[in-house]
Each structure stands twice: as C-alpha cells, then as structure tokens.
Design a protein around this motif. Structure first.
Motif, PDB file in Angstrom:
ATOM      1  N   UNK A   9       0.746  -1.181  -0.025  1.00  0.00           N
ATOM      2  CA  UNK A   9      -0.072   0.130   0.103  1.00  0.00           C
ATOM      3  C   UNK A   9       1.035   1.307  -0.252  1.00  0.00           C
ATOM      4  N   UNK A  10       0.482   2.370  -0.697  1.00  0.00           N
ATOM      5  CA  UNK A  10       1.467   3.365  -1.071  1.00  0.00           C
ATOM      6  C   UNK A  10       0.565   4.688  -1.249  1.00  0.00           C
ATOM      7  N   UNK A  11       1.081   5.769  -0.563  1.00  0.00           N
ATOM      8  CA  UNK A  11       0.365   6.954  -0.785  1.00  0.00           C
ATOM      9  C   UNK A  11       1.076   7.803  -1.913  1.00  0.00           C
ATOM     10  N   UNK A  12       0.404   8.600  -2.163  1.00  0.00           N
ATOM     11  CA  UNK A  12       0.853   9.606  -3.564  1.00  0.00           C
ATOM     12  C   UNK A  12       2.188  10.236  -3.270  1.00  0.00           C
ATOM     13  N   UNK A  13       2.497  10.527  -2.059  1.00  0.00           N
ATOM     14  CA  UNK A  13       3.879  10.960  -1.801  1.00  0.00           C
ATOM     15  C   UNK A  13       4.747   9.984  -1.360  1.00  0.00           C
ATOM     16  N   UNK A  14       4.751   8.555  -1.536  1.00  0.00           N
ATOM     17  CA  UNK A  14       5.578   7.498  -1.477  1.00  0.00           C
ATOM     18  C   UNK A  14       5.725   6.831  -0.324  1.00  0.00           C
TER      19      UNK A  14
END
Length: 182
Positions: A9-14
């Motif tokens: 799982x990954x956020x837009x900011x990495x």
C-alpha cells in the motif's frame, strides 16, 4: 520456478510504512476483489521480523477481515530475521536460516503456487535489487500521507522497470504492477 511477488500500500507521496495511518476510506469492492484474487494464487509468504511480530500479535485472534486472518494464519510463513530465534510461535512459521538470498532462490525452486513477500520494506528492496522479486505491485491510495518510510532510498541504484499491468478502482486507487526490465 515459482513467482515471488510483493504488494505494498502506497500513498501519493510515496509512503509505504504503516498504511493503516493513511488509507482510511480508500478500500472499495474492486480493491477487495483484486486482493482476493492475489491471495488465491499464493501458497507461501515471506515476512520480515517487524511484520512478523506485528502480525503474529494481531491476525491469529483478529475479529475483522476474517478471510485474510484465516489465510495468513494457515499459509506457510518464512520469516527473515537476524535477531529472532526459533521455533516461532505463530502457526506455520519458519525462521529463515542462513543466507537470505540463497534461501529465497531455493524456495522459488520448490513446487507450489506464488510466494508473496508481505510485511518487509527492506526485504522488498533487497530482493528486487537482487533480481529475485518477479513482480512489485504498488497499490497507490489517493492520499498524501505526509510522514513515514518510503520504499526506495536516495542512494538506491537507477533501476529500470516495466509496467506489466494497471488497474484503477472506483475510489481512485491505482494498482500498478512492475517487473525488472530484462
């Protein structure tokens, strides 16, 4: 040869660390179906020490996500650690002895389904750069986390990847699956 995959799982900011802190309402039926399809192919899991300790304390008695709880408790788990000593308490868990890369190469050469690398940011990086990780799926949630560990470090080598597949869900999650470029 068995395929070794990882999904983070990954956020837009990495950020990939502690996704429960940022994914909130991102789950939708399509994401659930995709994760279920992945679980259906997997019959062995590789975990790092931190992931193992966190999950072993939660999943065996979890009251939610019953399908995943049954899966992760019953599947054979191979645990990479320099500090844990065996035998491990969580059912179907084996401590990786000796050289990690040799162990993973040997595991990939056994009979069975896919091997999934779960719960180990450093392990994902190490096995990717060693050429042992066949597929890396980043499940990017439409959120900026703001804080947390990233998968890649500033001093990592430039590494070319091929996009194998992509999927967009109704809540804007992107599932992007990559492999090392040949």
């Amino acid at each position: 040869m068995r395929k070794l995959t990882a999904g983070l799982f990954h956020s837009i900011d990495g950020v990939v660390e502690a996704p429960y802190k940022f994914q909130f309402d991102s789950f939708d039926a399509e994401l659930g179906a995709s994760l279920g399809a992945i679980m259906g192919k997997v019959d062995a899991v590789v975990l790092g020490r931190v992931g193992y300790q966190e999950w072993a304390g939660y999943w065996p008695t979890a009251q939610q996500d019953d399908e995943f709880a049954k899966f992760i408790t019953n599947v054979p788990k191979h645990v990479a650690s320099r500090t844990l000593a065996g035998p491990l308490a969580w059912a179907n868990s084996t401590l990786i002895q000796g050289d990690l890369l040799s162990y993973i190469r040997a595991l990939k050469n056994t009979e069975g389904g896919e091997i999934s690398l779960m719960g180990g940011i450093s392990l994902v990086r190490e096995l990717l750069f060693a050429g042992l990780l066949d597929e890396l799926t980043l499940i990017t949630h439409p959120v900026i986390s703001g804080a947390g560990r990233h998968l890649f470090e500033p001093d990592d080598p430039t590494t070319r990847l091929d996009l194998l597949k992509s999927e967009r869900t109704s809540k804007g999650n992107m599932l992007l699956t990559y492999a090392l470029r040949a």
